[in-house]
Design a protein around this motif. Structure first.
Motif, PDB file in Angstrom:
ATOM      1  N   GLY A   1       0.642  -1.291   0.003  1.00  0.00           N
ATOM      2  CA  GLY A   1       0.004   0.064   0.092  1.00  0.00           C
ATOM      3  C   GLY A   1       0.671   1.126  -0.016  1.00  0.00           C
ATOM      4  N   ALA A   2       2.052   1.149   0.623  1.00  0.00           N
ATOM      5  CA  ALA A   2       2.884   2.397   0.994  1.00  0.00           C
ATOM      6  C   ALA A   2       3.381   2.553  -0.555  1.00  0.00           C
ATOM      7  CB  ALA A   2       3.755   2.227   1.849  1.00  0.00           C
ATOM      8  N   ALA A   3       3.919   1.506  -1.319  1.00  0.00           N
ATOM      9  CA  ALA A   3       4.373   1.452  -2.590  1.00  0.00           C
ATOM     10  C   ALA A   3       3.376   2.040  -3.822  1.00  0.00           C
ATOM     11  CB  ALA A   3       4.955   0.120  -2.997  1.00  0.00           C
ATOM     12  N   GLY A   4       2.136   2.145  -3.419  1.00  0.00           N
ATOM     13  CA  GLY A   4       1.464   2.608  -4.468  1.00  0.00           C
ATOM     14  C   GLY A   4       0.847   1.562  -5.489  1.00  0.00           C
ATOM     15  N   THR A   5       0.981   0.247  -4.777  1.00  0.00           N
ATOM     16  CA  THR A   5       0.499  -0.819  -5.658  1.00  0.00           C
ATOM     17  C   THR A   5      -0.931  -0.764  -5.945  1.00  0.00           C
ATOM     18  OG1 THR A   5       2.029  -2.069  -4.631  1.00  0.00           O
ATOM     19  CG2 THR A   5       0.296  -3.373  -5.744  1.00  0.00           C
ATOM     20  N   PRO A   6      -1.305  -1.123  -7.095  1.00  0.00           N
ATOM     21  CA  PRO A   6      -3.132  -1.104  -7.052  1.00  0.00           C
ATOM     22  C   PRO A   6      -3.753  -1.944  -6.173  1.00  0.00           C
ATOM     23  CG  PRO A   6      -1.943  -1.510  -9.158  1.00  0.00           C
ATOM     24  CD  PRO A   6      -0.881  -1.481  -8.329  1.00  0.00           C
ATOM     25  N   ALA A   7      -4.999  -1.287  -6.157  1.00  0.00           N
ATOM     26  CA  ALA A   7      -5.901  -1.675  -4.789  1.00  0.00           C
ATOM     27  C   ALA A   7      -6.275  -3.500  -5.244  1.00  0.00           C
ATOM     28  CB  ALA A   7      -6.987  -1.091  -4.814  1.00  0.00           C
ATOM     29  N   THR A   8      -5.872  -3.887  -6.592  1.00  0.00           N
ATOM     30  CA  THR A   8      -6.396  -5.181  -6.985  1.00  0.00           C
ATOM     31  C   THR A   8      -5.363  -6.287  -6.289  1.00  0.00           C
ATOM     32  OG1 THR A   8      -4.864  -4.961  -8.987  1.00  0.00           O
ATOM     33  CG2 THR A   8      -7.395  -4.505  -9.199  1.00  0.00           C
ATOM     34  N   ALA A   9      -4.241  -5.552  -5.676  1.00  0.00           N
ATOM     35  CA  ALA A   9      -3.096  -6.504  -5.292  1.00  0.00           C
ATOM     36  C   ALA A   9      -3.224  -6.835  -3.912  1.00  0.00           C
ATOM     37  CB  ALA A   9      -1.814  -6.097  -6.142  1.00  0.00           C
ATOM     38  N   ASN A  10      -4.017  -6.881  -3.078  1.00  0.00           N
ATOM     39  CA  ASN A  10      -4.227  -7.171  -1.915  1.00  0.00           C
ATOM     40  C   ASN A  10      -3.193  -6.131  -0.949  1.00  0.00           C
ATOM     41  OD1 ASN A  10      -4.547  -8.095   0.774  1.00  0.00           O
ATOM     42  ND2 ASN A  10      -3.114 -10.008   0.489  1.00  0.00           N
ATOM     43  N   VAL A  11      -3.813  -4.935  -1.015  1.00  0.00           N
ATOM     44  CA  VAL A  11      -2.996  -3.809  -0.057  1.00  0.00           C
ATOM     45  C   VAL A  11      -3.625  -3.304   1.042  1.00  0.00           C
ATOM     46  CG1 VAL A  11      -1.970  -3.291  -2.284  1.00  0.00           C
ATOM     47  CG2 VAL A  11      -4.061  -1.921  -1.637  1.00  0.00           C
ATOM     48  N   ARG A  12      -3.059  -2.603   1.845  1.00  0.00           N
ATOM     49  CA  ARG A  12      -3.585  -2.268   2.871  1.00  0.00           C
ATOM     50  C   ARG A  12      -3.245  -0.642   2.975  1.00  0.00           C
ATOM     51  NH1 ARG A  12      -4.099  -5.572   8.373  1.00  0.00           N
ATOM     52  NH2 ARG A  12      -5.128  -7.372   7.558  1.00  0.00           N
ATOM     53  N   LYS A  13      -4.040   0.192   3.071  1.00  0.00           N
ATOM     54  CA  LYS A  13      -3.557   1.672   2.919  1.00  0.00           C
ATOM     55  C   LYS A  13      -3.493   2.197   4.267  1.00  0.00           C
ATOM     56  CE  LYS A  13      -3.725   2.498  -1.904  1.00  0.00           C
ATOM     57  NZ  LYS A  13      -2.605   2.777  -2.358  1.00  0.00           N
ATOM     58  N   ASN A  14      -2.674   2.571   5.149  1.00  0.00           N
ATOM     59  CA  ASN A  14      -2.753   3.166   6.304  1.00  0.00           C
ATOM     60  C   ASN A  14      -1.252   3.993   6.244  1.00  0.00           C
ATOM     61  OD1 ASN A  14      -1.758   3.341   9.200  1.00  0.00           O
ATOM     62  ND2 ASN A  14      -3.739   3.106   9.470  1.00  0.00           N
ATOM     63  N   PRO A  15      -1.271   5.370   6.408  1.00  0.00           N
ATOM     64  CA  PRO A  15      -0.129   5.970   6.234  1.00  0.00           C
ATOM     65  C   PRO A  15       0.794   5.600   7.369  1.00  0.00           C
ATOM     66  CG  PRO A  15      -2.299   7.570   6.735  1.00  0.00           C
ATOM     67  CD  PRO A  15      -2.695   6.197   6.474  1.00  0.00           C
ATOM     68  N   ILE A  16       0.261   5.494   8.541  1.00  0.00           N
ATOM     69  CA  ILE A  16       1.177   5.294   9.677  1.00  0.00           C
ATOM     70  C   ILE A  16       2.084   3.865   9.538  1.00  0.00           C
ATOM     71  CG2 ILE A  16       1.443   5.017  12.039  1.00  0.00           C
ATOM     72  CD1 ILE A  16      -0.518   7.258  12.166  1.00  0.00           C
ATOM     73  N   MET A  17       1.157   2.844   9.232  1.00  0.00           N
ATOM     74  CA  MET A  17       1.719   1.562   9.230  1.00  0.00           C
ATOM     75  C   MET A  17       2.514   1.251   7.730  1.00  0.00           C
ATOM     76  SD  MET A  17       1.454  -0.250  11.761  1.00  0.00           S
ATOM     77  CE  MET A  17       2.079  -1.797  10.891  1.00  0.00           C
ATOM     78  N   GLY A  18       1.826   1.940   6.902  1.00  0.00           N
ATOM     79  CA  GLY A  18       2.793   1.984   5.604  1.00  0.00           C
ATOM     80  C   GLY A  18       4.126   2.486   5.407  1.00  0.00           C
ATOM     81  N   ALA A  19       4.231   3.644   6.124  1.00  0.00           N
ATOM     82  CA  ALA A  19       5.426   4.052   6.624  1.00  0.00           C
ATOM     83  C   ALA A  19       6.472   3.023   7.220  1.00  0.00           C
ATOM     84  CB  ALA A  19       5.433   5.261   7.042  1.00  0.00           C
ATOM     85  N   PHE A  20       6.010   2.590   8.258  1.00  0.00           N
ATOM     86  CA  PHE A  20       6.899   1.673   9.086  1.00  0.00           C
ATOM     87  C   PHE A  20       7.077   0.426   8.239  1.00  0.00           C
ATOM     88  CE2 PHE A  20       5.249   3.937  12.675  1.00  0.00           C
ATOM     89  CZ  PHE A  20       6.397   4.156  13.399  1.00  0.00           C
ATOM     90  N   ALA A  21       6.117  -0.153   7.634  1.00  0.00           N
ATOM     91  CA  ALA A  21       6.357  -1.540   6.776  1.00  0.00           C
ATOM     92  C   ALA A  21       7.295  -1.078   5.699  1.00  0.00           C
ATOM     93  CB  ALA A  21       4.951  -1.858   6.333  1.00  0.00           C
ATOM     94  N   ALA A  22       7.330  -0.017   5.121  1.00  0.00           N
ATOM     95  CA  ALA A  22       8.261   0.312   3.880  1.00  0.00           C
ATOM     96  C   ALA A  22       9.427   0.150   4.249  1.00  0.00           C
ATOM     97  CB  ALA A  22       7.763   1.573   3.122  1.00  0.00           C
ATOM     98  N   GLN A  23       9.801   0.248   5.470  1.00  0.00           N
ATOM     99  CA  GLN A  23      11.286   0.035   5.896  1.00  0.00           C
ATOM    100  C   GLN A  23      11.657  -1.272   6.317  1.00  0.00           C
ATOM    101  OE1 GLN A  23      12.014   3.352   8.949  1.00  0.00           O
ATOM    102  NE2 GLN A  23      10.006   3.719   8.634  1.00  0.00           N
ATOM    103  N   LEU A  24      10.912  -2.148   6.331  1.00  0.00           N
ATOM    104  CA  LEU A  24      10.931  -3.513   6.776  1.00  0.00           C
ATOM    105  C   LEU A  24      11.450  -4.371   5.559  1.00  0.00           C
ATOM    106  CD1 LEU A  24       8.071  -4.154   9.149  1.00  0.00           C
ATOM    107  CD2 LEU A  24      10.419  -3.616   9.797  1.00  0.00           C
ATOM    108  N   SER A  25      12.643  -5.240   5.883  1.00  0.00           N
ATOM    109  CA  SER A  25      12.900  -6.306   4.637  1.00  0.00           C
ATOM    110  C   SER A  25      11.970  -7.322   5.111  1.00  0.00           C
ATOM    111  CB  SER A  25      14.473  -6.654   4.963  1.00  0.00           C
ATOM    112  OG  SER A  25      14.561  -7.263   6.139  1.00  0.00           O
ATOM    113  N   ASP A  26      11.775  -8.415   3.985  1.00  0.00           N
ATOM    114  CA  ASP A  26      11.239  -9.645   4.320  1.00  0.00           C
ATOM    115  C   ASP A  26      11.599 -10.570   5.462  1.00  0.00           C
ATOM    116  OD1 ASP A  26       9.455  -9.360   1.936  1.00  0.00           O
ATOM    117  OD2 ASP A  26      10.631 -10.461   0.854  1.00  0.00           O
ATOM    118  N   GLN A  27      12.919 -10.470   5.791  1.00  0.00           N
ATOM    119  CA  GLN A  27      13.470 -10.990   6.929  1.00  0.00           C
ATOM    120  C   GLN A  27      13.111 -10.403   8.252  1.00  0.00           C
ATOM    121  OE1 GLN A  27      17.775 -11.167   7.218  1.00  0.00           O
ATOM    122  NE2 GLN A  27      17.411 -13.363   7.941  1.00  0.00           N
ATOM    123  N   ASP A  28      13.159  -8.759   8.181  1.00  0.00           N
ATOM    124  CA  ASP A  28      12.361  -8.248   9.320  1.00  0.00           C
ATOM    125  C   ASP A  28      11.220  -8.583   9.702  1.00  0.00           C
ATOM    126  OD1 ASP A  28      14.791  -6.691   9.703  1.00  0.00           O
ATOM    127  OD2 ASP A  28      14.127  -5.125   8.624  1.00  0.00           O
TER     128      ASP A  28
END
Length: 120
Positions: A74-101
């Motif tokens: 959601g933070a990356a702007g992926t289209p809504a058809t691709a199972n996204v969650r749009k939340n500005p706070i959680m998106g900003a945190f999740a964008a910083q996480l690696s798959d391993q994190d």
């Protein structure tokens, strides 16, 4: 003698696997602390500062992984058809996480004691 060797080998493998899990759990706690998740979800991950924020402790690991990746999409702007969650706070945190994190923090959170459970 073969039986003793097999038992010893199985015990050693189980012990080695437990060590890796302990390291993964420690890495998950480090992610939780580094990104200050406690500021919203509470230090124990179940006493949120706002009742609208979810309890994370004891949640299913696979659900947490899916949710964090959906926030990241959601933070990356992926289209809504691709199972996204749009939340500005959680998106900003999740964008910083690696798959391993994400895997480590989900594993740690799912291992925490909680009142979450299936009610009959």
């Amino acid at each position: 003698m073969k039986r003793y060797t097999l038992i010893l080998a199985a015990t050693m493998l189980a012990a080695a696997g437990g060590g890796v899990q302990a390291e993964d759990l420690a890495a998950g706690k480090a992610v939780f602390d580094k990104f200050n998740c406690a500021s919203c979800h509470g230090a124990d991950a179940k006493t949120s500062v706002d009742p609208a924020y979810p309890v994370l402790a004891g949640q299913h690991e696979d659900y947490l992984i899916q949710a964090l990746k959906a926030y990241r999409r959601g933070a990356a702007g992926t289209p809504a058809t691709a199972n996204v969650r749009k939340n500005p706070i959680m998106g900003a945190f999740a964008a910083q996480l690696s798959d391993q994190d994400i895997e480590h923090v989900a594993q740690w959170l799912s291992a925490q004691p909680s009142d979450l459970g299936v009610r009959k």
